[in-house]
Design a protein around this motif. Sequence first.
Motif, PDB file in Angstrom:
ATOM      1  N   UNK A 133      -5.614   8.583 -25.058  1.00  0.00           N
ATOM      2  CA  UNK A 133      -6.300   7.526 -25.759  1.00  0.00           C
ATOM      3  C   UNK A 133      -7.967   7.140 -25.152  1.00  0.00           C
ATOM      4  N   UNK A 134      -7.619   7.151 -23.752  1.00  0.00           N
ATOM      5  CA  UNK A 134      -8.788   6.827 -23.128  1.00  0.00           C
ATOM      6  C   UNK A 134      -9.801   7.749 -22.959  1.00  0.00           C
ATOM      7  N   UNK A 135      -9.434   9.149 -22.865  1.00  0.00           N
ATOM      8  CA  UNK A 135     -10.388  10.046 -23.141  1.00  0.00           C
ATOM      9  C   UNK A 135     -11.146  10.001 -24.391  1.00  0.00           C
ATOM     10  N   UNK A 136     -10.452   9.845 -25.722  1.00  0.00           N
ATOM     11  CA  UNK A 136     -11.187   9.537 -26.793  1.00  0.00           C
ATOM     12  C   UNK A 136     -11.965   8.554 -26.825  1.00  0.00           C
ATOM     13  N   UNK A 137     -11.655   7.398 -26.385  1.00  0.00           N
ATOM     14  CA  UNK A 137     -12.607   6.315 -26.280  1.00  0.00           C
ATOM     15  C   UNK A 137     -13.913   6.445 -25.672  1.00  0.00           C
ATOM     16  N   UNK A 138     -13.437   7.075 -24.453  1.00  0.00           N
ATOM     17  CA  UNK A 138     -14.539   7.500 -23.491  1.00  0.00           C
ATOM     18  C   UNK A 138     -15.718   8.351 -24.208  1.00  0.00           C
ATOM     19  N   UNK A 139     -15.205   9.331 -25.029  1.00  0.00           N
ATOM     20  CA  UNK A 139     -16.101  10.265 -26.003  1.00  0.00           C
ATOM     21  C   UNK A 139     -16.808   9.371 -27.071  1.00  0.00           C
ATOM     22  N   UNK A 140     -16.423   8.420 -27.441  1.00  0.00           N
ATOM     23  CA  UNK A 140     -16.868   7.618 -28.342  1.00  0.00           C
ATOM     24  C   UNK A 140     -17.846   6.580 -27.855  1.00  0.00           C
ATOM     25  N   UNK A 181     -29.584   5.955 -25.291  1.00  0.00           N
ATOM     26  CA  UNK A 181     -30.552   7.302 -25.223  1.00  0.00           C
ATOM     27  C   UNK A 181     -31.705   7.228 -24.394  1.00  0.00           C
ATOM     28  N   UNK A 182     -32.068   8.359 -24.124  1.00  0.00           N
ATOM     29  CA  UNK A 182     -33.049   8.402 -23.205  1.00  0.00           C
ATOM     30  C   UNK A 182     -34.441   9.480 -23.628  1.00  0.00           C
ATOM     31  N   UNK A 183     -33.690  10.126 -24.787  1.00  0.00           N
ATOM     32  CA  UNK A 183     -34.652  10.742 -25.555  1.00  0.00           C
ATOM     33  C   UNK A 183     -34.449  10.636 -27.091  1.00  0.00           C
ATOM     34  N   UNK A 184     -35.273  11.267 -27.918  1.00  0.00           N
ATOM     35  CA  UNK A 184     -35.409  11.213 -29.250  1.00  0.00           C
ATOM     36  C   UNK A 184     -35.423  12.420 -29.937  1.00  0.00           C
ATOM     37  N   UNK A 185     -34.690  13.176 -30.792  1.00  0.00           N
ATOM     38  CA  UNK A 185     -34.857  14.217 -31.216  1.00  0.00           C
ATOM     39  C   UNK A 185     -34.815  14.078 -32.705  1.00  0.00           C
ATOM     40  N   UNK A 186     -35.868  14.609 -33.328  1.00  0.00           N
ATOM     41  CA  UNK A 186     -36.121  14.182 -35.011  1.00  0.00           C
ATOM     42  C   UNK A 186     -36.927  15.405 -35.578  1.00  0.00           C
ATOM     43  N   UNK A 187     -36.998  15.707 -36.901  1.00  0.00           N
ATOM     44  CA  UNK A 187     -37.575  16.732 -37.244  1.00  0.00           C
ATOM     45  C   UNK A 187     -38.857  16.260 -37.803  1.00  0.00           C
ATOM     46  N   UNK A 188     -39.315  15.026 -37.672  1.00  0.00           N
ATOM     47  CA  UNK A 188     -40.600  14.384 -38.030  1.00  0.00           C
ATOM     48  C   UNK A 188     -41.362  14.098 -36.672  1.00  0.00           C
ATOM     49  N   UNK A 189     -42.567  14.420 -36.651  1.00  0.00           N
ATOM     50  CA  UNK A 189     -43.578  13.978 -35.443  1.00  0.00           C
ATOM     51  C   UNK A 189     -43.515  12.449 -35.471  1.00  0.00           C
ATOM     52  N   UNK A 190     -43.394  12.208 -34.124  1.00  0.00           N
ATOM     53  CA  UNK A 190     -43.690  10.786 -33.667  1.00  0.00           C
ATOM     54  C   UNK A 190     -44.997  10.443 -33.325  1.00  0.00           C
ATOM     55  N   UNK A 209     -25.624  10.601 -30.644  1.00  0.00           N
ATOM     56  CA  UNK A 209     -26.191  10.521 -29.239  1.00  0.00           C
ATOM     57  C   UNK A 209     -25.205  11.549 -28.610  1.00  0.00           C
ATOM     58  N   UNK A 210     -25.834  12.698 -27.883  1.00  0.00           N
ATOM     59  CA  UNK A 210     -25.323  13.633 -27.011  1.00  0.00           C
ATOM     60  C   UNK A 210     -25.972  13.717 -25.852  1.00  0.00           C
ATOM     61  N   UNK A 211     -25.341  13.484 -24.380  1.00  0.00           N
ATOM     62  CA  UNK A 211     -26.096  13.746 -23.406  1.00  0.00           C
ATOM     63  C   UNK A 211     -27.274  12.965 -23.218  1.00  0.00           C
TER      64      UNK A 211
END
Length: 83
Positions: free
Chosen positions: A10-17, A22-31, A58-60
């Motif tokens: 349970x702790x592992x699942x909660x840690x993943x959630x 975030x430090x970066x944004x990834x999008x398919x439209x130009x900022x 949010x990943x990494x």
Amino acid sequence: MKLIDLERRLAHIEAARSVAAPTHILTDRALGDPAGDLEAADALANLRQWIEQGHATVRHGVLCLNRPAMTAGEWAVAHVTAD
């Protein structure tokens, strides 16, 4: 299976959630495009809501804004330039 094993899982699942800022944004439209900037600002302000609704992940430390796939016509308008 012992209780301690279940608690570890349970702790592992909660840690993943958990979602860190975030430090970066990834999008398919130009900022820099007003619509893209407003969307990114809203996503950052309402991060948990966007994630719960499936509009972002949010990943990494990267905020990925998810959108439906573009149709061929939408893609052509956005990416094809006349030479």
